[in-house]
Write a protein that holds these residues in place. Structure first.
Motif, mmCIF file in Angstrom:
data_model
loop_
_atom_site.group_PDB
_atom_site.id
_atom_site.type_symbol
_atom_site.label_atom_id
_atom_site.label_comp_id
_atom_site.label_asym_id
_atom_site.label_seq_id
_atom_site.Cartn_x
_atom_site.Cartn_y
_atom_site.Cartn_z
ATOM 1 N N GLY A 134 -17.676 -23.788 -22.601
ATOM 2 C CA GLY A 134 -16.731 -24.893 -22.617
ATOM 3 C C GLY A 134 -16.185 -25.099 -21.219
ATOM 4 O O GLY A 134 -16.612 -24.427 -20.273
ATOM 5 N N LYS A 135 -15.215 -26.003 -21.107
ATOM 6 C CA LYS A 135 -14.647 -26.265 -19.780
ATOM 7 C C LYS A 135 -13.126 -26.130 -19.815
ATOM 8 O O LYS A 135 -12.429 -26.629 -18.951
ATOM 9 N N ILE A 136 -12.620 -25.457 -20.861
ATOM 10 C CA ILE A 136 -11.169 -25.367 -21.003
ATOM 11 C C ILE A 136 -10.739 -23.910 -21.022
ATOM 12 O O ILE A 136 -11.324 -23.100 -21.742
ATOM 13 N N TYR A 137 -9.740 -23.562 -20.218
ATOM 14 C CA TYR A 137 -9.121 -22.247 -20.375
ATOM 15 C C TYR A 137 -7.644 -22.435 -20.694
ATOM 16 O O TYR A 137 -7.000 -23.338 -20.180
ATOM 17 N N SER A 138 -7.151 -21.606 -21.597
ATOM 18 C CA SER A 138 -5.782 -21.747 -22.093
ATOM 19 C C SER A 138 -5.049 -20.442 -21.883
ATOM 20 O O SER A 138 -5.438 -19.414 -22.443
ATOM 21 N N VAL A 139 -4.011 -20.494 -21.067
ATOM 22 C CA VAL A 139 -3.226 -19.294 -20.788
ATOM 23 C C VAL A 139 -1.860 -19.734 -20.296
ATOM 24 O O VAL A 139 -1.721 -20.834 -19.744
ATOM 25 N N ASN A 140 -0.845 -18.910 -20.511
ATOM 26 C CA ASN A 140 0.481 -19.213 -19.979
ATOM 27 C C ASN A 140 0.512 -18.820 -18.505
ATOM 28 O O ASN A 140 0.662 -17.643 -18.163
ATOM 29 N N HIS A 141 0.354 -19.841 -17.631
ATOM 30 C CA HIS A 141 0.280 -19.567 -16.194
ATOM 31 C C HIS A 141 1.565 -18.981 -15.626
ATOM 32 O O HIS A 141 1.554 -18.355 -14.570
ATOM 33 N N GLY A 142 2.668 -19.232 -16.331
ATOM 34 C CA GLY A 142 3.946 -18.692 -15.864
ATOM 35 C C GLY A 142 3.930 -17.170 -15.780
ATOM 36 O O GLY A 142 4.701 -16.570 -15.036
ATOM 37 N N ASN A 143 3.018 -16.572 -16.554
ATOM 38 C CA ASN A 143 2.938 -15.102 -16.562
ATOM 39 C C ASN A 143 1.912 -14.567 -15.561
ATOM 40 O O ASN A 143 1.645 -13.360 -15.555
ATOM 41 N N PHE A 144 1.318 -15.452 -14.740
ATOM 42 C CA PHE A 144 0.163 -15.076 -13.915
ATOM 43 C C PHE A 144 0.346 -13.749 -13.171
ATOM 44 O O PHE A 144 -0.508 -12.877 -13.216
ATOM 45 N N TRP A 145 1.489 -13.589 -12.536
ATOM 46 C CA TRP A 145 1.671 -12.389 -11.707
ATOM 47 C C TRP A 145 1.983 -11.146 -12.521
ATOM 48 O O TRP A 145 2.099 -10.056 -11.986
ATOM 49 N N GLN A 146 2.101 -11.350 -13.819
ATOM 50 C CA GLN A 146 2.296 -10.172 -14.697
ATOM 51 C C GLN A 146 0.971 -9.701 -15.300
ATOM 52 O O GLN A 146 0.938 -8.706 -16.008
ATOM 53 N N PHE A 147 -0.110 -10.463 -15.051
ATOM 54 C CA PHE A 147 -1.391 -10.073 -15.639
ATOM 55 C C PHE A 147 -2.073 -9.002 -14.785
ATOM 56 O O PHE A 147 -1.843 -8.922 -13.566
ATOM 57 N N ASP A 148 -2.985 -8.248 -15.419
ATOM 58 C CA ASP A 148 -3.810 -7.298 -14.660
ATOM 59 C C ASP A 148 -4.672 -8.055 -13.658
ATOM 60 O O ASP A 148 -4.990 -9.234 -13.858
ATOM 61 N N GLU A 149 -5.118 -7.316 -12.645
ATOM 62 C CA GLU A 149 -5.876 -7.940 -11.557
ATOM 63 C C GLU A 149 -7.159 -8.627 -12.058
ATOM 64 O O GLU A 149 -7.513 -9.726 -11.613
ATOM 65 N N GLY A 150 -7.845 -7.988 -12.985
ATOM 66 C CA GLY A 150 -9.101 -8.558 -13.506
ATOM 67 C C GLY A 150 -8.886 -9.917 -14.157
ATOM 68 O O GLY A 150 -9.683 -10.832 -13.990
ATOM 69 N N ILE A 151 -7.799 -10.048 -14.888
ATOM 70 C CA ILE A 151 -7.482 -11.323 -15.561
ATOM 71 C C ILE A 151 -7.167 -12.384 -14.501
ATOM 72 O O ILE A 151 -7.615 -13.525 -14.577
ATOM 73 N N ARG A 152 -6.393 -11.965 -13.488
ATOM 74 C CA ARG A 152 -6.039 -12.920 -12.422
ATOM 75 C C ARG A 152 -7.305 -13.395 -11.708
ATOM 76 O O ARG A 152 -7.438 -14.574 -11.383
ATOM 77 N N LYS A 153 -8.244 -12.471 -11.478
ATOM 78 C CA LYS A 153 -9.502 -12.853 -10.815
ATOM 79 C C LYS A 153 -10.266 -13.851 -11.673
ATOM 80 O O LYS A 153 -10.798 -14.839 -11.169
ATOM 81 N N TYR A 154 -10.305 -13.589 -12.978
ATOM 82 C CA TYR A 154 -11.041 -14.496 -13.854
ATOM 83 C C TYR A 154 -10.405 -15.892 -13.834
ATOM 84 O O TYR A 154 -11.090 -16.909 -13.777
ATOM 85 N N ILE A 155 -9.069 -15.936 -13.865
ATOM 86 C CA ILE A 155 -8.381 -17.238 -13.840
ATOM 87 C C ILE A 155 -8.713 -17.973 -12.538
ATOM 88 O O ILE A 155 -8.974 -19.184 -12.530
ATOM 89 N N ASN A 156 -8.754 -17.229 -11.426
ATOM 90 C CA ASN A 156 -9.143 -17.862 -10.159
ATOM 91 C C ASN A 156 -10.549 -18.426 -10.227
ATOM 92 O O ASN A 156 -10.822 -19.510 -9.707
ATOM 93 N N ILE A 157 -11.440 -17.704 -10.883
ATOM 94 C CA ILE A 157 -12.818 -18.187 -11.032
ATOM 95 C C ILE A 157 -12.836 -19.481 -11.851
ATOM 96 O O ILE A 157 -13.552 -20.426 -11.519
ATOM 97 N N CYS A 158 -12.018 -19.535 -12.905
ATOM 98 C CA CYS A 158 -11.944 -20.758 -13.726
ATOM 99 C C CYS A 158 -11.562 -21.952 -12.857
ATOM 100 O O CYS A 158 -12.050 -23.066 -13.043
ATOM 101 N N GLN A 159 -10.687 -21.704 -11.887
ATOM 102 C CA GLN A 159 -10.191 -22.795 -11.040
ATOM 103 C C GLN A 159 -11.159 -23.134 -9.910
ATOM 104 O O GLN A 159 -11.171 -24.246 -9.402
ATOM 105 N N LYS A 160 -11.972 -22.123 -9.501
ATOM 106 C CA LYS A 160 -12.794 -22.306 -8.306
ATOM 107 C C LYS A 160 -14.211 -22.772 -8.604
ATOM 108 O O LYS A 160 -14.979 -23.016 -7.687
ATOM 109 N N LYS A 161 -14.572 -22.835 -9.869
ATOM 110 C CA LYS A 161 -15.956 -23.209 -10.176
ATOM 111 C C LYS A 161 -16.287 -24.525 -9.475
ATOM 112 O O LYS A 161 -15.461 -25.435 -9.426
ATOM 113 N N ASP A 162 -17.511 -24.618 -8.908
ATOM 114 C CA ASP A 162 -17.885 -25.867 -8.253
ATOM 115 C C ASP A 162 -18.926 -26.591 -9.099
ATOM 116 O O ASP A 162 -19.301 -26.130 -10.167
#
Ligand code: AHM
Length: 338
Positions: free
Chosen positions: A208-236
């Motif tokens: 799919g092309k949708i990711y759903s997460v509470n971004h307000g909590n971003f800095w409280q997530f583990d590093e792996g989750i944060r990396k994955y979220i960055n990948i969701c945003q960086k896909k070209d």
């Protein structure tokens, strides 16, 4: 009057499915019928929420320490009342009740099933006219028939579910339920007051092309989750372009959309909520059952949701749920930091 007989009601559908299982007693169909009846009543009240005094906090705090809205109480009482008076359910475990509600009468003690539910998920959205939902999970009881249901009936892993479903009270009202055969969606036709089959054999798109997460909590997530979220945003463009972020704050609405369109929903642990926010038994398990039956995947980050052995009625869990390929990609990031 021209009646469209292509329309198949929920009752007709469950009767037809039962014909394939001559040994079935019909109790599950009866329970689904009871759930649909309660859902129709809740739907009426949800639609009136802006008009009547049912709106707003009831001034109580539930067992999770959250404000209880009046509509939560109404929905809870209604689902419990309807299943208590039906023939199929020996007791209910609900987000709104500290302990299990055991019906303990001669009819219910002989019933085959117990139900777990979140009567009104996303209740923080009631006041602002945003979709909310009911989630339910059905187990065959393990205690002896003829006796009252026990806590063991409710503390079964999700892989023992017999059926699970949800109702989303949105721009239309829809009941989606899964059995081991398939996942099917029924839209409430308000003109005849019936749930009618609108989404037969739902399959969750692999990607799919949708990711759903509470971004307000971003800095409280583990590093792996944060990396994955960055990948969701960086896909070209070469790998599908950046994903869209959609987060309603009503899990039912978010997961329903992702089930139909493809996507991933995440509620990881945070430093504030180290055990996660969502409840394993009546939020994570039923949705995990549905998504798996539709071809998707659900984990707590490391373990299949449906294989977790619960120890408490109101146990919390992290949840990652959605399209198979997106889940696989997420896991490649969560694994890297282990
Ligand atoms: P609720 O049972 O109190 O309604 O809470 C569950 C809801 C989910 O529907 C939703 O996805 C999540 O809580 C939103 O939480 P947050 O506001 O922390 O993002």
């Amino acid at each position: 009057m021209n009646i469209n007989r292509k329309v198949q009601t929920l009752d007709e559908f469950t009767i037809q499915q039962r014909r394939d299982f001559p040994q079935a007693t019909g109790e599950l169909s009866m329970l689904l019928k009871d759930i649909a009846l309660a859902a129709k009543r809740v739907n009426v009240e949800v639609n009136k929420a802006g008009l009547v005094d049912i709106l707003g906090d009831a001034g109580e705090v539930n067992v999770q320490g959250e404000d209880v809205k009046k509509l939560d109480i109404f929905a809870n009482n209604l689902f419990i009342g309807v299943t208590r008076h039906g023939v199929s359910c020996a007791g209910v475990g609900s987000e709104e009740n500290d302990d299990i509600v055991v019906f303990d009468d001669p009819l219910s003690n002989n019933s085959k099933y117990v139900m777990l539910m979140d009567p009104l998920d996303g209740s923080g959205n009631i006041d602002v006219n945003v979709s909310i939902g009911t989630i339910f999970s059905i187990y065959r009881r393990v205690s002896e028939k003829g006796t009252p249901a026990t806590i063991e009936d409710f503390l079964q892993p999700g892989n023992k579910q017999i059926a699970a479903g949800y109702i989303v009270y949105g721009s239309s009202t829809m009941l989606v339920y899964a059995t081991r055969i398939s996942v099917n969606g029924f839209t409430l036709d308000q003109t005849i007051g019936e749930f009618t089959l609108s989404h037969p054999d739902i399959r969750c798109p692999e990607e799919g092309k949708i990711y759903s997460v509470n971004h307000g909590n971003f800095w409280q997530f583990d590093e792996g989750i944060r990396k994955y979220i960055n990948i969701c945003q960086k896909k070209d463009k070469s790998n599908g372009g950046p994903y869209n972020q959609r987060y309603i704050g009503s899990m039912i609405a978010d997961v329903h959309r992702n089930l139909i369109k493809g996507g991933i929903f995440m509620y990881p642990t945070t430093s504030d909520k180290p055990k996660g926010k969502l409840r394993l038994l009546y939020e994570c398990n039923p949705l995990a059952y549905i998504i798996e039956k539709a071809g998707g995947k659900a984990t707590n980050g490391t373990e299949r949701i449906l294989d977790i052995q619960p120890t408490e009625l109101h146990q919390r869990s992290s949840l990652f749920i959605g399209s198979m390929k997106m889940m696989d990609e997420l896991e490649s990031y969560t694994r890297k930091v282990e």
